[in-house]
Design a protein around this motif. Structure first.
Motif, PDB file in Angstrom:
ATOM      1  N   SER A 180       0.825  -1.197   0.000  1.00  0.00           N
ATOM      2  CA  SER A 180       0.000   0.000   0.000  1.00  0.00           C
ATOM      3  C   SER A 180       0.866   1.256   0.000  1.00  0.00           C
ATOM      4  O   SER A 180       2.066   1.208   0.235  1.00  0.00           O
ATOM      5  CB  SER A 180      -0.929  -0.007   1.217  1.00  0.00           C
ATOM      6  N   GLY A 181       0.206   2.395  -0.248  1.00  0.00           N
ATOM      7  CA  GLY A 181       0.890   3.670  -0.239  1.00  0.00           C
ATOM      8  C   GLY A 181       0.760   4.412  -1.548  1.00  0.00           C
ATOM      9  O   GLY A 181       0.626   3.798  -2.617  1.00  0.00           O
ATOM     10  N   GLY A 182       0.731   5.735  -1.461  1.00  0.00           N
ATOM     11  CA  GLY A 182       0.661   6.556  -2.670  1.00  0.00           C
ATOM     12  C   GLY A 182      -0.632   6.388  -3.422  1.00  0.00           C
ATOM     13  O   GLY A 182      -0.683   6.555  -4.637  1.00  0.00           O
ATOM     14  N   VAL A 183      -1.712   6.065  -2.718  1.00  0.00           N
ATOM     15  CA  VAL A 183      -3.031   5.843  -3.333  1.00  0.00           C
ATOM     16  C   VAL A 183      -2.911   4.820  -4.468  1.00  0.00           C
ATOM     17  O   VAL A 183      -3.463   4.992  -5.547  1.00  0.00           O
ATOM     18  CB  VAL A 183      -3.662   7.166  -3.836  1.00  0.00           C
ATOM     19  N   GLY A 184      -2.155   3.771  -4.225  1.00  0.00           N
ATOM     20  CA  GLY A 184      -1.986   2.706  -5.204  1.00  0.00           C
ATOM     21  C   GLY A 184      -0.772   2.866  -6.101  1.00  0.00           C
ATOM     22  O   GLY A 184      -0.413   1.946  -6.848  1.00  0.00           O
ATOM     23  N   ALA A 185      -0.109   4.030  -6.037  1.00  0.00           N
ATOM     24  CA  ALA A 185       1.008   4.292  -6.955  1.00  0.00           C
ATOM     25  C   ALA A 185       2.214   3.410  -6.663  1.00  0.00           C
ATOM     26  O   ALA A 185       2.931   3.007  -7.580  1.00  0.00           O
ATOM     27  CB  ALA A 185       1.405   5.767  -6.885  1.00  0.00           C
ATOM     28  N   ILE A 186       2.457   3.100  -5.386  1.00  0.00           N
ATOM     29  CA  ILE A 186       3.631   2.286  -5.037  1.00  0.00           C
ATOM     30  C   ILE A 186       3.516   0.892  -5.644  1.00  0.00           C
ATOM     31  O   ILE A 186       4.470   0.381  -6.257  1.00  0.00           O
ATOM     32  CB  ILE A 186       3.797   2.224  -3.506  1.00  0.00           C
ATOM     33  N   ALA A 187       2.358   0.262  -5.501  1.00  0.00           N
ATOM     34  CA  ALA A 187       2.163  -1.074  -6.072  1.00  0.00           C
ATOM     35  C   ALA A 187       2.228  -1.036  -7.599  1.00  0.00           C
ATOM     36  O   ALA A 187       2.833  -1.904  -8.239  1.00  0.00           O
ATOM     37  CB  ALA A 187       0.829  -1.648  -5.610  1.00  0.00           C
ATOM     38  N   THR A 188       1.597  -0.020  -8.194  1.00  0.00           N
ATOM     39  CA  THR A 188       1.570   0.092  -9.651  1.00  0.00           C
ATOM     40  C   THR A 188       2.971   0.264 -10.216  1.00  0.00           C
ATOM     41  O   THR A 188       3.362  -0.394 -11.190  1.00  0.00           O
ATOM     42  CB  THR A 188       0.685   1.279 -10.078  1.00  0.00           C
TER      43      THR A 188
END
Length: 333
Positions: free
Chosen positions: A68-76
């Motif tokens: 999680s983190g960055g409103v989904g940006a980290i995973a993406t």
């Protein structure tokens, strides 16, 4: 020279055969599943419910990890940084479709291949049981009488909470105090303890708490009443103009990086299509208020493009985007 060319030809042939066998044997090792939100939230719940049925078809394990983190940006960004070989899946929600206009990332789902858009949910507004309002009209009146006093859980710009608030503020000004959380799971826990007073969520994440009497619903963000929440008025009863945005809600899908071999894509699509058709999964989704979609290919891409258009322009018109959707050739809906 002839010997050198013969050797090069033999090596090329071996490489092609090996590559062909590798693709034909896909998957021949465990697959990573990167969940873009934290444990206990709606994205996590959907992915951990459907994946065991896909594993049966794939014949290997999908090792799921929450990033999680960055409103989904980290995973993406993590998935995008990996090889496009079908061994790293992005298990995500709707959030990346606003990342470009929010300045969170240069990557969204247009840079990915949708393996399956599994399901979509309906947003709701939930409140602490002790809150002095039981309907949305009462909530608005209380906020106006107590500006800045009502604390609302937020999961970051581009998350469901921010989009729903932007929709509402297109009709009524709400002076709330935002409290940040890393996903709807922790925020719902905070709501029950009284750390926050109100928040938007999705039926699937909050339903168990609602049915157990741990929180109350004050509105359904839809144009019609929901069967799982009888007696709760849809938001359009109060603000009819919101019907132009609706139905709208979070969605959950499986993605791989563009460039992934077709053979791997086909096997993943088949596995997750079968998983989404599993009766146990369908019953669980219905019980939790999620609508099964089970879309892939062109229909999934069309859905993603419309969602990106609607959501990107909502955040832009609300004034909290960093860039215009027009900068990315995203058409206004």
């Amino acid at each position: 020279m002839k010997i050198k060319n013969l050797l090069l030809g033999s090596l090329t042939s071996i490489a092609l055969v090996t590559s062909g066998q590798s693709l034909a044997d896909y998957p021949n090792k465990d697959i990573q599943g990167i969940i873009m939100w934290g444990a206990g939230g709606s994205t996590d719940s959907v992915m951990r419910s459907v994946t065991p049925y896909a594993e049966e078809k794939l014949g290997v394990d999908v090792i799921m990890t929450n990033r999680s983190g960055g409103v989904g940006a980290i995973a993406t960004k993590y998935v995008y940084s990996q090889k496009s070989d079908g061994y790293t899946l992005l298990m995500g929600a709707e959030n990346p479709q606003m990342h470009k206009v929010l300045g969170l990332s240069s990557i969204d789902y247009s840079d990915m291949i949708p393996i399956n858009i599994l399901a979509r949910g309906t947003p709701i507004i939930v409140a602490n049981n002790d809150a002095p309002y039981n309907t949305f009209e009462e909530f608005v009146a209380y906020v106006k009488a107590h500006p800045g006093e009502v604390r609302t859980g937020m999961t970051g710009n581009g998350g469901l909470t921010s989009i729903v608030l932007a929709m509402l503020e297109s009709q009524v000004k709400l002076d709330l105090t935002p409290v940040p959380y890393n996903g709807d799971g922790p925020a719902l826990t905070a709501l029950q303890s009284g750390t926050i007073d109100v928040m938007s969520s999705v039926i699937g994440a909050a339903l168990d708490h609602i049915q157990a009497g741990r929180m109350k619903v004050i509105s359904v963000i839809d144009a019609k009443e929901n069967n799982l929440l009888p007696g709760i008025a849809p938001i359009t009863d109060t603000y009819p103009k919101l019907s132009s945005y609706l139905p709208w809600g979070p969605f959950f899908g499986i993605f791989v990086k563009k460039g992934t071999p077709k053979e791997a894509i086909d096997k993943l699509v088949a596995a997750f299509h079968a998983a989404a058709e599993n009766e146990s999964f369908k019953q669980l989704m219905a019980k939790r208020g999620f609508e099964i979609m089970n879309e892939s290919g062109a229909s999934a891409e069309a859905f993603l493009e419309r969602y990106r258009s609607v959501s990107s322009w909502i955040v832009y018109d609300s004034g909290f985007s960093k860039k215009s959707p027009a900068d990315f050739n995203i058409p206004r809906p």
